[in-house]
Scaffold this motif. Structure first.
Motif, short mmCIF file in Angstrom:
data_model
loop_
_atom_site.label_atom_id
_atom_site.label_comp_id
_atom_site.label_asym_id
_atom_site.label_seq_id
_atom_site.Cartn_x
_atom_site.Cartn_y
_atom_site.Cartn_z
N LEU A 358 0.68 -1.20 0.09
CA LEU A 358 -0.03 0.02 0.13
C LEU A 358 1.02 1.23 0.07
CD1 LEU A 358 -3.05 0.14 0.05
CD2 LEU A 358 -3.02 0.73 2.36
N LEU A 359 0.41 2.23 -1.02
CA LEU A 359 1.25 3.52 -0.86
C LEU A 359 0.18 4.59 -0.68
CD1 LEU A 359 2.70 3.32 -4.64
CD2 LEU A 359 3.95 2.79 -2.24
N SER A 360 -1.11 4.44 -0.68
CA SER A 360 -1.98 5.56 -0.15
C SER A 360 -3.31 4.90 0.35
CB SER A 360 -2.49 6.42 -1.41
OG SER A 360 -2.93 7.40 -1.10
N ILE A 361 -3.79 5.58 1.48
CA ILE A 361 -4.96 5.07 2.09
C ILE A 361 -5.85 6.19 2.41
CG2 ILE A 361 -4.01 4.58 4.34
CD1 ILE A 361 -6.05 2.30 4.55
N ASP A 362 -6.92 6.36 2.00
CA ASP A 362 -7.91 7.34 2.66
C ASP A 362 -9.13 6.85 3.21
OD1 ASP A 362 -9.43 9.63 2.88
OD2 ASP A 362 -9.41 10.71 1.09
N LEU A 363 -9.46 6.93 4.67
CA LEU A 363 -10.59 6.24 5.10
C LEU A 363 -11.30 7.46 5.76
CD1 LEU A 363 -9.08 3.40 6.53
CD2 LEU A 363 -10.50 3.47 4.39
N SER A 364 -11.11 8.74 5.55
CA SER A 364 -11.64 10.03 6.20
C SER A 364 -13.08 10.22 5.91
CB SER A 364 -10.78 11.20 5.54
OG SER A 364 -11.28 11.51 3.96
N HIS A 365 -13.71 11.09 6.90
CA HIS A 365 -15.06 11.28 6.83
C HIS A 365 -16.11 10.16 6.81
CE1 HIS A 365 -12.93 15.19 5.52
NE2 HIS A 365 -14.31 15.60 6.11
N ASN A 366 -15.73 9.07 7.71
CA ASN A 366 -16.60 7.87 7.86
C ASN A 366 -16.79 7.84 9.27
OD1 ASN A 366 -16.97 6.19 5.44
ND2 ASN A 366 -14.91 6.75 5.41
N SER A 367 -17.34 6.74 9.76
CA SER A 367 -17.86 6.44 11.23
C SER A 367 -16.82 5.29 11.74
CB SER A 367 -19.21 6.38 11.47
OG SER A 367 -19.96 7.29 10.81
N LEU A 368 -15.58 5.43 11.69
CA LEU A 368 -14.85 4.43 12.06
C LEU A 368 -14.43 4.56 13.77
CD1 LEU A 368 -12.48 4.29 9.20
CD2 LEU A 368 -14.39 3.07 9.54
N THR A 369 -14.27 3.44 14.27
CA THR A 369 -14.16 3.62 15.87
C THR A 369 -12.80 2.88 16.19
OG1 THR A 369 -15.79 1.81 16.13
CG2 THR A 369 -16.48 4.22 16.24
N GLY A 370 -12.45 2.88 17.43
CA GLY A 370 -11.43 2.11 18.11
C GLY A 370 -10.08 2.71 17.74
N PRO A 371 -9.15 1.95 18.30
CA PRO A 371 -7.77 2.53 18.05
C PRO A 371 -7.28 2.16 16.86
CG PRO A 371 -7.29 0.62 19.16
CD PRO A 371 -9.10 0.64 18.98
N VAL A 372 -6.00 3.13 16.46
CA VAL A 372 -5.25 2.84 15.49
C VAL A 372 -4.21 1.69 15.58
CG1 VAL A 372 -3.45 3.77 13.79
CG2 VAL A 372 -5.24 5.20 14.76
N PRO A 373 -4.44 0.52 14.84
CA PRO A 373 -3.80 -0.61 15.13
C PRO A 373 -2.17 -0.47 15.28
CG PRO A 373 -4.52 -1.04 13.18
CD PRO A 373 -5.29 0.51 13.68
N PHE A 374 -1.28 -1.07 16.06
CA PHE A 374 0.08 -0.86 15.76
C PHE A 374 0.80 -1.31 14.74
CE2 PHE A 374 -0.49 -0.70 20.43
CZ PHE A 374 0.15 0.76 20.62
N ASN A 375 -0.09 -2.42 13.93
CA ASN A 375 0.61 -3.06 12.84
C ASN A 375 0.65 -2.23 11.50
OD1 ASN A 375 -2.17 -3.06 12.21
ND2 ASN A 375 -2.28 -5.29 11.92
N ILE A 376 0.18 -1.00 11.71
CA ILE A 376 0.07 -0.13 10.71
C ILE A 376 1.68 0.38 10.23
CG2 ILE A 376 -1.95 1.11 11.02
CD1 ILE A 376 -0.28 3.77 11.80
N SER A 377 2.79 -0.01 11.27
CA SER A 377 3.95 0.26 10.99
C SER A 377 4.60 -0.72 10.17
CB SER A 377 4.72 -0.06 12.61
OG SER A 377 4.70 -1.42 12.91
N GLN A 378 3.81 -1.94 9.84
CA GLN A 378 4.13 -2.83 8.64
C GLN A 378 4.17 -2.29 6.97
OE1 GLN A 378 2.08 -6.52 9.27
NE2 GLN A 378 2.53 -6.36 11.50
N LEU A 379 3.44 -1.00 7.12
CA LEU A 379 3.42 -0.55 5.70
C LEU A 379 4.53 0.29 5.46
CD1 LEU A 379 -0.51 0.45 6.38
CD2 LEU A 379 0.33 -1.92 5.50
#
Length: 966
Positions: A358-379
Motif C-alpha cells: 500500500l502506497l496511499s490510504i484514505d478512510l476519512s469522513h466515515n464513522s470508524l471507531t477504536g484505536p489505530v492498530p500498531f501493525n500499521i508500522s508494517q506498511l
C-alpha cells in the motif's frame, strides 16, 4: 608527388559530395515539399517552431518524417511541446494537406486554431493510422468524413475549445463504423448528448482497446438493443463526468478483458453489482463522486490484480472489518485504497497492516471507531495516510510511525486521538503535509517538526497547543507554504524570523493569546489571519506585496491605517475592526479595484469617507460602523455599485440620505445607517433596492411619512437560499483553507444581536427613534417574510393596518411610543411566530384579541400594552371601562352625519339652556340646588385635572428615562 595526387582527387570528392547531397534531397518529393511550404504560409508561428522549414530536404525538417525507401512524407508531428498557448501554432490548416496521400501520422496536439472546425479534408488522408487533434482549439461539429479513415487505429480529438458549452457537438457516431481497426478513441469534452446511438456505434469497433469519453453528456444505455456484444478487446474505459443518473452500467461487467474502469462523477445510484468481482483482469476501479449506496460487495476481494480502488464520496455503508479481511486475503498488488466520505463503520484492527504494498490510504469522513492498530508500522511503503474525521480513539505514538520511512502526508484530524511522542523524538520520514487539527497534543509546539525541512503544510489548529512559538520557526521550516495554529493557547510574541519564510503563503494564528507588535511579513504572504489576539502597537512596516486577505480584527492595534494597503495590487479583503486605530482613512484607493471587503468598524477613525473610494468598483461589503466619521455621504460611494452590504451606523454623518443609494446601489441586501444625524425624509428612491433584506435607519432625525413604495422591497418577501457574500479563503499552491461569514448587528426582540451564519435568512426593518409622522402604510403587508419590524418612538398616527397580519414570518414587532389609535386588528391573532411584541404608550382602544399569540405574549409581559388608557385587557382590567370610548377615535371618525347630529343637538341644547336660565332666575330653591351641584362638579373636575397632570408628568419622565429611548 602524393600531394599532387591528392589535389587531383579533390574535384572528384567535391563531385561525390554534391551527388550525395542531391541524392539526399531527392528523397523529399518536390510536390509534397510544396505542400509543407503552403502549410507554413497559412500557419502563424510566433516562436519559430517551423524555422527549419527551408531548403530542399524536407525530410530533415522539424516534425517531418519520410519513408526511407520511397521518400514520401509519412509523419507530421507539430504538437505543442510547451504547456503555454504562447508557443502554439495558430492560423489555418492549408487544404493542400490532402496531397500528402502517404501520410500515416498527424499530430497537432496543444496548438490553437481558435474554434475552427476540424477540416473535412482530413478525411481524405486515407493512409492515416494516427490522428491527434486534442487540445488544439477546434470546435463546431465533428465532421463525419473522419469515418473515411479506414486504416486509423488512434484517434484523439479531446478537449475542444469550448468545453463548457454545447457548440462543440456531434449528433451521431455512426461514422465510427467506417474505422473498424480503431484501437484508441478519445473524444472527451465533446457534447455527444444528441448521439443516442453511441453504444451501438462503439460496438462496431471490435478492435477497440482504449475508450475515453469523459464529460461528453452521454445518455445512459444498456445492452438490450444490441444483438451481439463486440467490445471484447476493451482494456481501458473512461466514462467519468457523464451525468448518467442511473444505476451501475451492468454491461461493463461483460467485458472480461477490461483492466481500468473510470465512472467517477457519473451520478450513479443504487448498489455496486457483485458481478464486478468477476472482472479478474481489473487493475483500476474508480467510482468516486457518485451516489452509490449499500455495502461494498465482498466479491471485490476476488480482484487479485487490483491496484487502485477508489470509492470515495458516495453513500456506502457497512462494517469495514469484514471487507478489509476479504480484501487482505487476495489483493497482494493493492497500492491505493480510497473509501473517504462514506458512512462506513467498524475499526482498523485486524486488517489494515496486511497490505504491505500500500502506497496511499484514505478512510476519512466515515464513522470508524477504536484505536489505530500498531501493525500499521508494517506498511513500510506507505506514502499518504488520511484517517481524519472519524471517531478513532486512543493514542498515536512513535511505535505506530516507527517504520513509515516513506510517509510524506499524515492527516489524522478531527478524531479523539491523542498525539503522544517523546520530546526528543526524531521521525524516520520527511513530510510535505501534516494535519492534526482537533487532536490533542501532549506537548507544546512539537519540537520534532524542526526536522521536517521539506514540509509545506502544517495544520495544528484546535489542538490545545500551549506556550510560545519557537524562534527556529522561520529558519528551520523554510519550505513551509501553509501554517495554521489558530484556536490554541499560544502566548508570547510572534517570532520576527517569520519574515524569512520565503515560501509562506497562508498563515493563521487567530484566536490565541499572542501579544506585542506584529513583525514584518514575508513578501510571499497571501493569506494572513492574526485576529482575536492581543497584538498592540501600530501595524508593521510591511505585510508583503502579494497579500490578498488581511484579517487583523480584535486586537489592540493603534496608530493610523497604513497607506501601503492601497499599493497592494492583489488585495481583496481587509478586516481591521475592533482595534484602536485613529486618524483619517487614507485617500489613496485609486488602484484598489480588486478589493471586495473592507471592515474598519469599531475603531476611533474620524473625518470624511475618502473620495478615492470611488475606485472600489468590486466592493461587496463595507463596514465603517462605530467610529467618529462625519460629513455627508459622498457621491464617491455611488460608484461602488456591486455593494451588497453597507454599514455606516454609529457615526456622526449628517444631511439627508442620498437618493443615489437607491438608483446606484441596486444590489444592496443590507443597509445600516442607524445612530447618526441624518435628517429629512426617507427617500422614495430606496424602493429601487429590490434585493434589500435589512434596512436599519433607527436613531436619526428623519421626518416625514413612511413611503408607500415600501412594498417594492421584494427581497423581504422572497426566500434566499444561500449566504450573503460567502467567502472561502485559500492560498494558491497550498492546502490552507478558511471560511469567513459576513456579519451584521441587528436590533431585534429588545436587544442588539450579531447575525453571521444565518444573516441571509434575516429580513428586518428598523426605523425607530426618529420623527416620522403619518400612518403606517397598508403596503407594508406585502413584506411577507419580514421577521423584525420596529417603528417605535416616532409620531405615527392612525390605525394599525389589517395587512400586518399577512406578515406570517414576523417574530418581533415594536410599535410603542407613537400616537396610534383604534383597535388592534383581530387578524393579528394569526401571527403565530411572534415572540416579541411592544404596543405600549399609544392611544389604542378596544379589546386585545383573545385566545391568540397577542394574549400569550401579554401573559409573559403585561407592560407591552401599558400606556393605552382605552385598551381593554384581562391583564389590566383597570386600564379602561368597556363602556368608555377613545376620544381620539371619535375625533378621527367625525364625518358629515356627525355634523348634522351636532347641529340638531345644538338646537336642543339652546332650548334646554334657556329653560334652565328661566328656572334659575325665577326659582330660589332651584337656584340654591344648582349652586351646590356646580360647586361639587367643579371640585371633581379640579381633582381630575390634577390627576391627569401627574400622569402626564410621569409619562414624560418615563419617556426620557427609558434606556431604549436613549
Amino acid at each position: 608527388m602524393k600531394i599532387t595526387m591528392h589535389l587531383s582527387l579533390l574535384p572528384l570528392l567535391l563531385l561525390l559530395l554534391v551527388a550525395a547531397e542531391t541524392a539526399t534531397a531527392s528523397r523529399c518529393i518536390g510536390k509534397e515539399r510544396n505542400v509543407l511550404f503552403d502549410l507554413k504560409a497559412t500557419l502563424k508561428d510566433p516562436h519559430g517552431l517551423l524555422s527549419s522549414w527551408r531548403g530542399l530536404n524536407c525530410c530533415s525538417w522539424y516534425g517531418v518524417a519520410c519513408n526511407n525507401k520511397t521518400g514520401h512524407i509519412i509523419k507530421l508531428d507539430l504538437h505543442n511541446r510547451n504547456i503555454s498557448k504562447e508557443y502554439a501554432l495558430t492560423g489555418d490548416i492549408s487544404p493542400s494537406l490532402v496531397h500528402l496521400t502517404h501520410l500515416e501520422y498527424l499530430d497537432l496536439h496543444g496548438n490553437d486554431f481558435a474554434g475552427a472546425s476540424i477540416p473535412q479534408f482530413i478525411g481524405s488522408l486515407k493512409n492515416l493510422r494516427h490522428l491527434d487533434l486534442s487540445i488544439a482549439g477546434f470546435g463546431g461539429k465533428i465532421p463525419p468524413q473522419l469515418g473515411n479513415l479506414s486504416k486509423l487505429n488512434y484517434l484523439d480529438i479531446s478537449f475542444p475549445v469550448d468545453i463548457f458549452h454545447s457548440s462543440s457537438s456531434v449528433d451521431s457516431l455512426r461514422w465510427l463504423s467506417g474505422i473498424p481497426s480503431l484501437a484508441y478513441l478519445d473524444m472527451s469534452w465533446w457534447n455527444i448528448f444528441g448521439a443516442l446511438d453511441w453504444l451501438e456505434s462503439l460496438n462496431m469497433l471490435p478492435s477497440l482497446q482504449e475508450l475515453h469519453l469523459q464529460s461528453t453528456k452521454l445518455r445512459p444505455t444498456d445492452l438490450n438493443s444490441l444483438s451481439l456484444f463486440n467490445l471484447t478487446a476493451l482494456d481501458k474505459i473512461d466514462l467519468s463526468g457523464n451525468e448518467f443518473n442511473s444505476t451501475f452500467p451492468y454491461w461493463l461487467t461483460s467485458i472480461q478483458t477490461v483492466s481500468e474502469i473510470n465512472l467517477a462523477y457519473c451520478g450513479l445510484h443504487g448498489s455496486i453489482p457483485k458481478a464486478v468481482g468477476n472482472l479478474t483482469a481489473l487493475t483500476d476501479l474508480h467510482l468516486y463522486k457518485n451516489s452509490l449506496e449499500g455495502a461494498i460487495p465482498e466479491s471485490l476481494g476476488q480482484l487479485c490484480n487490483l491496484r487502485i480502488l477508489s470509492l470515495s464520496d458516495n453513500n456506502l455503508v457497512g462494517d469495514i472489518d469484514d471487507l478489509g479481511k476479504a480484501m487482505a486475503g487476495r489483493m497482494k498488488k493493492l497500492i491505493m485504497i480510497d473509501f473517504g466520505n462514506n458512512n462506513l463503520s467498524g475499526s482498523l484492527s485486524g486488517w489494515l497492516g496486511s497490505f504491505s504494498t500500500l502506497l496511499s490510504i484514505d478512510l476519512s469522513h466515515n464513522s470508524l471507531t477504536g484505536p489505530v492498530p500498531f501493525n500499521i508500522s508494517q506498511l513500510a511503503r506507505l506514502n499518504e495516510m488520511d484517517i481524519s474525521h472519524n471517531f478513532l480513539q486512543g493514542i498515536l505514538s512513535e511505535e505506530h510511525l516507527a517504520n513509515l520511512s516513506e510517509l510524506s502526508s499524515l492527516v489524522v484530524s478531527s478524531n479523539s486521538l491523542r498525539i503522544s511522542v517523546g520530546v526528543n523524538w526524531v521521525p524516520p520520514f520527511q513530510l510535505y503535509e501534516l494535519k492534526l487539527y482537533s487532536c490533542p497534543l501532549d506537548s507544546q509546539f512539537p519540537r520534532w517538526l524542526r526536522t521536517q525541512t521539506r514540509v509545506e503544510t502544517i495544520d495544528l489548529h484546535s489542538t490545545g497547543t500551549i506556550g510560545t512559538l519557537p524562534d527556529w520557526l522561520g529558519t528551520s521550516l523554510m519550505s513551509l507554504s501553509s501554517l495554521d495554529l489558530s484556536n490554541n493557547l499560544l502566548t508570547g510574541k510572534l517570532p520576527a524570523s517569520v519574515v524569512h519564510m520565503k515560501s509562506l503563503r497562508f498563515l493563521r494564528l487567530d484566536s490565541n493569546q499572542l501579544e506585542g507588535r506584529i513583525p514584518d511579513m514575508p513578501r510571499s504572504i497571501d493569506v494572513l489571519d492574526l485576529s482575536n489576539n492581543s497584538f498592540s502597537g501600530p501595524l508593521p512596516h510591511s505585510l508583503g506585496n502579494s497579500l490578498r486577505f488581511a484579517f487583523l480584527s480584535n486586537n489592540h492595534l493603534n496608530g493610523s491605517v497604513p497607506s501601503y494597503f492601497c499599493d497592494m495590487a492583489w488585495l481583496e479583503v481587509i478586516y481591521l475592526s475592533y482595534n484602536s486605530l485613529s486618524g483619517k482613512l487614507p485617500n489613496c484607493w485609486k488602484q484598489s479595484s480588486r478589493i471586495v471587503r473592507l471592515d474598519f468598524s469599531n475603531n476611533n477613525l474620524e473625518g470624511e469617507i475618502p473620495s478615492s473610494f470611488s475606485a472600489l468598483t468590486s466592493l461587496l461589503s463595507l463596514h465603517l460602523n462605530k467610529n467618529r466619521l462625519s460629513g455627508v455621504l459622498p457621491t464617491s460611494l455611488s460608484s461602488c455599485n456591486q455593494l451588497r452590504l453597507l454599514d455606516l451606523g454609529e457615526n456622526l454623518f449628517k444631511g439627508s440620505i442620498p437618493a443615489w443609494i437607491g438608483s446606484n446601489l441596486k444590489l444592496l441586501e443590507m443597509l445600516r445607517l442607524r445612530s447618526n444625524q441624518f435628517s429629512g425624509n426617507i427617500p422614495v428612491g430606496l424602493s429601487q433596492l429590490q434585493e434589500l433584506q435589512v434596512l436599519d435607519l433607527a436613531e436619526n432625525k428623519l421626518s416625514g411619512t413612511l413611503p408607500r413604495s415600501i412594498r417594492n422591497f421584494t427581497g423581504m418577501a422572497s426566500k434566499k437560499s444561500e449566504p450573503i457574500i460567502p467567502l472561502m479563503v485559500f492560498a494558491f499552491g497550498s492546502y490552507g483553507v478558511a471560511y469567513y461569514n459576513e456579519s451584521l448587528y441587528i436590533a431585534t426582540k429588545g436587544e442588539e444581536r450579531i447575525y453571521s451564519r444565518i444573516l441571509y435568512l434575516m429580513k428586518s426593518i428598523d426605523l425607530s427613534d426618529n420623527e416620522l409622522t403619518g400612518e403606517i402604510p397598508v403596503e407594508i403587508g406585502a413584506l411577507l417574510l419580514l421577521k423584525n419590524l420596529n417603528l417605535s418612538r416616532n409620531r405615527l398616527s392612525g390605525h394599525i393596518p389589517e395587512t400586518v397580519s399577512r406578515m406570517g414570518s414576523l417574530e418581533s414587532l415594536d410599535l410603542s411610543w407613537n400616537q396610534l389609535s383604534g383597535v388592534i386588528p383581530q387578524s393579528m391573532a394569526s401571527l403565530h411566530l411572534l415572540s416579541h411584541l411592544n404596543m405600549s404608550y399609544n392611544n389604542l382602544s378596544g379589546k386585545v384579541p383573545p385566545g391568540s399569540q397577542l394574549q400569550t405574549l401579554g401573559d409573559q409581559d403585561p407592560y407591552i400594552y401599558a400606556g393605552n388608557n382605552y385598551l381593554c385587557s384581562p391583564l389590566v382590567p383597570e386600564s379602561c371601562s368597556e363602556q368608555q370610548g377613545n376620544p381620539v377615535d371619535h375625533e378621527e371618525h367625525t364625518d358629515g352625519h356627525d355634523i348634522v347630529l351636532y347641529a340638531f343637538s345644538g338646537v336642543g341644547f339652546g332650548i334646554g339652556l334657556a329653560a334652565v336660565w328661566w328656572l334659575l332666575i325665577f326659582s330660589k330653591a332651584v337656584s340654591l340646588g344648582y349652586s351646590r351641584i356646580v360647586d361639587s362638579t367643579c371640585e371633581k373636575i379640579c381633582d381630575w385635572t390634577i390627576l391627569l397632570k401627574i400622569k402626564a408628568d410621569l409619562k414624560f419622565m418615563g419617556r426620557n428615562q427609558n434606556p431604549e429611548r436613549r
